[in-house]
Design a protein around this motif. Structure first.
Motif, PDB file in Angstrom:
ATOM      1  N   ASN A  25       0.812  -1.221   0.000  1.00  0.00           N
ATOM      2  CA  ASN A  25       0.000   0.000   0.000  1.00  0.00           C
ATOM      3  C   ASN A  25       0.847   1.274   0.000  1.00  0.00           C
ATOM      4  O   ASN A  25       0.302   2.382  -0.030  1.00  0.00           O
ATOM      5  CB  ASN A  25      -0.976   0.010   1.180  1.00  0.00           C
ATOM      6  CG  ASN A  25      -0.293   0.197   2.529  1.00  0.00           C
ATOM      7  OD1 ASN A  25       0.933   0.152   2.637  1.00  0.00           O
ATOM      8  ND2 ASN A  25      -1.091   0.390   3.563  1.00  0.00           N
ATOM      9  N   PHE A  26       2.185   1.119   0.035  1.00  0.00           N
ATOM     10  CA  PHE A  26       3.108   2.261  -0.039  1.00  0.00           C
ATOM     11  C   PHE A  26       2.740   3.348   0.966  1.00  0.00           C
ATOM     12  O   PHE A  26       2.748   4.534   0.650  1.00  0.00           O
ATOM     13  CB  PHE A  26       3.139   2.842  -1.460  1.00  0.00           C
ATOM     14  CG  PHE A  26       3.771   1.919  -2.472  1.00  0.00           C
ATOM     15  CD1 PHE A  26       5.132   1.943  -2.706  1.00  0.00           C
ATOM     16  CD2 PHE A  26       2.991   1.016  -3.191  1.00  0.00           C
ATOM     17  CE1 PHE A  26       5.719   1.090  -3.629  1.00  0.00           C
ATOM     18  CE2 PHE A  26       3.567   0.156  -4.123  1.00  0.00           C
ATOM     19  CZ  PHE A  26       4.929   0.191  -4.343  1.00  0.00           C
ATOM     20  N   ASN A  27       2.424   2.935   2.199  1.00  0.00           N
ATOM     21  CA  ASN A  27       2.075   3.958   3.193  1.00  0.00           C
ATOM     22  C   ASN A  27       3.323   4.709   3.656  1.00  0.00           C
ATOM     23  O   ASN A  27       4.451   4.319   3.372  1.00  0.00           O
ATOM     24  CB  ASN A  27       1.290   3.348   4.363  1.00  0.00           C
ATOM     25  CG  ASN A  27       2.161   2.515   5.301  1.00  0.00           C
ATOM     26  OD1 ASN A  27       3.380   2.620   5.328  1.00  0.00           O
ATOM     27  ND2 ASN A  27       1.513   1.676   6.084  1.00  0.00           N
ATOM     28  N   ASP A  28       3.091   5.795   4.387  1.00  0.00           N
ATOM     29  CA  ASP A  28       4.197   6.695   4.703  1.00  0.00           C
ATOM     30  C   ASP A  28       4.717   6.528   6.133  1.00  0.00           C
ATOM     31  O   ASP A  28       5.287   7.457   6.704  1.00  0.00           O
ATOM     32  CB  ASP A  28       3.777   8.154   4.475  1.00  0.00           C
ATOM     33  CG  ASP A  28       2.599   8.581   5.335  1.00  0.00           C
ATOM     34  OD1 ASP A  28       2.096   7.738   6.112  1.00  0.00           O
ATOM     35  OD2 ASP A  28       2.183   9.746   5.219  1.00  0.00           O
ATOM     36  N   TYR A  29       4.563   5.329   6.722  1.00  0.00           N
ATOM     37  CA  TYR A  29       5.148   5.094   8.045  1.00  0.00           C
ATOM     38  C   TYR A  29       6.658   5.341   7.996  1.00  0.00           C
ATOM     39  O   TYR A  29       7.242   5.858   8.927  1.00  0.00           O
ATOM     40  CB  TYR A  29       4.858   3.665   8.497  1.00  0.00           C
ATOM     41  CG  TYR A  29       5.603   3.285   9.756  1.00  0.00           C
ATOM     42  CD1 TYR A  29       5.207   3.779  11.003  1.00  0.00           C
ATOM     43  CD2 TYR A  29       6.700   2.424   9.717  1.00  0.00           C
ATOM     44  CE1 TYR A  29       5.895   3.441  12.157  1.00  0.00           C
ATOM     45  CE2 TYR A  29       7.393   2.085  10.870  1.00  0.00           C
ATOM     46  CZ  TYR A  29       6.986   2.591  12.075  1.00  0.00           C
ATOM     47  OH  TYR A  29       7.669   2.262  13.217  1.00  0.00           O
ATOM     48  N   TYR A  30       7.272   4.919   6.894  1.00  0.00           N
ATOM     49  CA  TYR A  30       8.649   5.329   6.620  1.00  0.00           C
ATOM     50  C   TYR A  30       8.736   5.686   5.147  1.00  0.00           C
ATOM     51  O   TYR A  30       7.754   5.610   4.424  1.00  0.00           O
ATOM     52  CB  TYR A  30       9.679   4.263   7.030  1.00  0.00           C
ATOM     53  CG  TYR A  30       9.646   2.977   6.242  1.00  0.00           C
ATOM     54  CD1 TYR A  30      10.445   2.794   5.112  1.00  0.00           C
ATOM     55  CD2 TYR A  30       8.833   1.912   6.643  1.00  0.00           C
ATOM     56  CE1 TYR A  30      10.431   1.609   4.406  1.00  0.00           C
ATOM     57  CE2 TYR A  30       8.817   0.720   5.937  1.00  0.00           C
ATOM     58  CZ  TYR A  30       9.630   0.571   4.821  1.00  0.00           C
ATOM     59  OH  TYR A  30       9.613  -0.594   4.126  1.00  0.00           O
ATOM     60  N   SER A  31       9.896   6.089   4.694  1.00  0.00           N
ATOM     61  CA  SER A  31      10.097   6.693   3.381  1.00  0.00           C
ATOM     62  C   SER A  31       9.407   5.949   2.233  1.00  0.00           C
ATOM     63  O   SER A  31       9.757   4.808   1.914  1.00  0.00           O
ATOM     64  CB  SER A  31      11.597   6.780   3.090  1.00  0.00           C
ATOM     65  OG  SER A  31      11.831   7.149   1.757  1.00  0.00           O
ATOM     66  N   VAL A  32       8.440   6.615   1.619  1.00  0.00           N
ATOM     67  CA  VAL A  32       7.797   6.058   0.424  1.00  0.00           C
ATOM     68  C   VAL A  32       8.818   5.990  -0.715  1.00  0.00           C
ATOM     69  O   VAL A  32       8.786   5.073  -1.534  1.00  0.00           O
ATOM     70  CB  VAL A  32       6.576   6.910   0.023  1.00  0.00           C
ATOM     71  CG1 VAL A  32       5.981   6.414  -1.291  1.00  0.00           C
ATOM     72  CG2 VAL A  32       5.525   6.881   1.124  1.00  0.00           C
ATOM     73  N   ALA A  33       9.744   6.941  -0.733  1.00  0.00           N
ATOM     74  CA  ALA A  33      10.783   6.937  -1.765  1.00  0.00           C
ATOM     75  C   ALA A  33      11.618   5.667  -1.702  1.00  0.00           C
ATOM     76  O   ALA A  33      11.988   5.104  -2.739  1.00  0.00           O
ATOM     77  CB  ALA A  33      11.670   8.168  -1.617  1.00  0.00           C
ATOM     78  N   LEU A  34      11.919   5.199  -0.485  1.00  0.00           N
ATOM     79  CA  LEU A  34      12.675   3.955  -0.342  1.00  0.00           C
ATOM     80  C   LEU A  34      11.873   2.772  -0.857  1.00  0.00           C
ATOM     81  O   LEU A  34      12.399   1.899  -1.556  1.00  0.00           O
ATOM     82  CB  LEU A  34      13.055   3.743   1.126  1.00  0.00           C
ATOM     83  CG  LEU A  34      13.754   2.417   1.466  1.00  0.00           C
ATOM     84  CD1 LEU A  34      15.017   2.220   0.642  1.00  0.00           C
ATOM     85  CD2 LEU A  34      14.076   2.352   2.961  1.00  0.00           C
ATOM     86  N   ARG A  84      18.298  -2.620   2.364  1.00  0.00           N
ATOM     87  CA  ARG A  84      16.887  -2.206   2.338  1.00  0.00           C
ATOM     88  C   ARG A  84      16.243  -2.145   3.716  1.00  0.00           C
ATOM     89  O   ARG A  84      15.044  -1.876   3.815  1.00  0.00           O
ATOM     90  CB  ARG A  84      16.036  -3.090   1.416  1.00  0.00           C
ATOM     91  CG  ARG A  84      16.489  -3.122  -0.030  1.00  0.00           C
ATOM     92  CD  ARG A  84      15.606  -4.014  -0.876  1.00  0.00           C
ATOM     93  NE  ARG A  84      16.136  -4.173  -2.219  1.00  0.00           N
ATOM     94  CZ  ARG A  84      15.918  -5.230  -2.988  1.00  0.00           C
ATOM     95  NH1 ARG A  84      15.157  -6.211  -2.543  1.00  0.00           N
ATOM     96  NH2 ARG A  84      16.448  -5.303  -4.195  1.00  0.00           N
ATOM     97  N   GLU A  85      17.006  -2.365   4.781  1.00  0.00           N
ATOM     98  CA  GLU A  85      16.447  -2.236   6.125  1.00  0.00           C
ATOM     99  C   GLU A  85      15.823  -0.850   6.289  1.00  0.00           C
ATOM    100  O   GLU A  85      16.331   0.136   5.772  1.00  0.00           O
ATOM    101  CB  GLU A  85      17.553  -2.438   7.165  1.00  0.00           C
ATOM    102  CG  GLU A  85      17.035  -2.457   8.593  1.00  0.00           C
ATOM    103  CD  GLU A  85      18.162  -2.655   9.600  1.00  0.00           C
ATOM    104  OE1 GLU A  85      18.022  -3.496  10.489  1.00  0.00           O
ATOM    105  OE2 GLU A  85      19.183  -1.937   9.493  1.00  0.00           O
ATOM    106  N   ARG A  86      14.732  -0.790   7.028  1.00  0.00           N
ATOM    107  CA  ARG A  86      14.016   0.470   7.214  1.00  0.00           C
ATOM    108  C   ARG A  86      14.929   1.554   7.785  1.00  0.00           C
ATOM    109  O   ARG A  86      15.812   1.264   8.597  1.00  0.00           O
ATOM    110  CB  ARG A  86      12.806   0.278   8.143  1.00  0.00           C
ATOM    111  CG  ARG A  86      11.800  -0.722   7.665  1.00  0.00           C
ATOM    112  CD  ARG A  86      10.458  -0.552   8.369  1.00  0.00           C
ATOM    113  NE  ARG A  86      10.532  -0.385   9.790  1.00  0.00           N
ATOM    114  CZ  ARG A  86      10.455  -1.392  10.684  1.00  0.00           C
ATOM    115  NH1 ARG A  86      10.357  -2.642  10.276  1.00  0.00           N
ATOM    116  NH2 ARG A  86      10.494  -1.136  11.990  1.00  0.00           N
ATOM    117  N   PRO A  87      14.689   2.820   7.428  1.00  0.00           N
ATOM    118  CA  PRO A  87      15.606   3.894   7.839  1.00  0.00           C
ATOM    119  C   PRO A  87      15.651   4.153   9.332  1.00  0.00           C
ATOM    120  O   PRO A  87      16.643   4.686   9.829  1.00  0.00           O
ATOM    121  CB  PRO A  87      15.083   5.120   7.079  1.00  0.00           C
ATOM    122  CG  PRO A  87      13.709   4.782   6.648  1.00  0.00           C
ATOM    123  CD  PRO A  87      13.670   3.305   6.470  1.00  0.00           C
TER     124      PRO A  87
END
Length: 314
Positions: free
Chosen positions: A32-41, A180-183
């Motif tokens: 769903n490409f939500n914005d909990y963390y970087s959508v750009a990533l 690719r680990e979350r920022p």
């Protein structure tokens, strides 16, 4: 095999898509490409997959999923979730994304996908509570919204299995790291702050925390091993991680050595719900899946540092 992967633009799921595709399976990813963390990533991950011929479709698991199931899947790997321990994430968000979304996906599978071989739920060692050092038969004692709602989602899946409505299993993951680990996770944030000489926020007491830091490549090898073993793992809960344990201090030191830099530390108050110790008990994974983690902490962190520098510093 035709395989659906949820949360496919995320960290672990994107690697799983690549692994399954490399084994010759048809992989359909949704996120769903939500914005909990970087959508750009997430979009960067999706672009990496697209270059290999793996499509990721923008789909919200809390919406009508009829369009996803126009053709049937042999397997569903459910990795989409509201992740992490965050003081700014409400209980409602955890419930919506870890409980309601899981049930909506289950309802769609049962309605549209009559011949599924296995529904593979991806859970977390956070369900065990402050110390995750036990086998799968130990009662869960979660202390965070994340762990509690992931346990509820797991039981929704296994409840359908116990009723005989579908084959399913649940895999509890331990402290996964790698490219690719979350920022906001430990190593990506650590690498970034070291590279740019920024103070690193270190929560009180966390320097001594012990973790089964598990390389993402080992994790996806274990998940892929489920294919063809669905009868063996049906109804099972399986820990997936490494039985090598390192402290946060050892992790920091390893990254400092790889990058040949010294970390600037910004001491912060303790974070509520943080696990004190994880040590994956993986006897069942070894027995049922032939699972054996191979990548050391240093080897994995070398790959993660390379990924970060390639993607974010040029």
């Amino acid at each position: 095999m035709r395989i659906l992967v949820t949360g496919a633009a995320g960290f672990i799921a994107s690697h799983l898509c690549e692994k399954l595709f490399s084994l010759g399976h048809e992989v359909i990813g949704i996120d769903n490409f939500n914005d909990y963390y970087s959508v750009a990533l997430k979009k960067m991950n999706a672009e990496d997959l697209a270059e290999k011929g793996i499509a990721i479709h923008a789909v919200d698991l809390n919406a009508d999923l009829a369009g996803v199931f126009k053709a049937e899947f042999d397997y569903v790997f459910h990795l989409a979730a509201q992740p992490g321990i965050s003081a700014t994430t409400s209980l409602t968000e955890y419930v919506d994304n870890n409980i309601y979304a899981t049930q909506n996906l289950l309802d769609a599978v049962l309605k549209y996908n009559k011949s599924i071989k296995s529904f593979v739920n991806i859970a977390t060692s956070s369900v065990y509570g402050l110390e995750a050092t036990v086998g799968e038969d130990t009662p869960a004692k979660p202390v965070s919204f994340y762990g509690t709602t992931k346990l509820a989602g797991e039981q929704l899946v296994l409840g359908m299995q116990r009723l005989g409505k579908l084959n399913a299993c649940s895999i509890r993951l331990y402290s996964v790291f790698g490219p690719r680990e979350r920022p906001e996770k430990l190593y990506t944030k650590l690498i970034e702050n070291l590279y740019y000489d920024k103070p690193f926020p270190l929560f009180e007491g966390s320097i001594k925390h012990e973790r089964s830091f598990t390389y993402v490549g080992d994790i996806v090898d274990g998940l892929a091993a489920i294919i063809g073993k669905e009868a063996i793992v049906n109804g099972e809960i399986i820990n997936l991680g490494t039985d090598e344990v390192n402290t946060t201090a050892e992790g920091i030191k390893t990254v400092e050595e790889i990058m040949n830099k010294k970390l600037i530390i910004d001491h912060q108050p303790a974070r509520k719900g943080d696990q004190q110790k994880t040590a994956a008990v993986i006897d069942k994974a070894r027995r049922l899946l032939g699972y054996e983690p191979k990548v050391t902490l240093k080897q994995g962190l070398e790959e993660q540092v390379k990924w970060y520098i390639e993607k974010f510093t040029k």
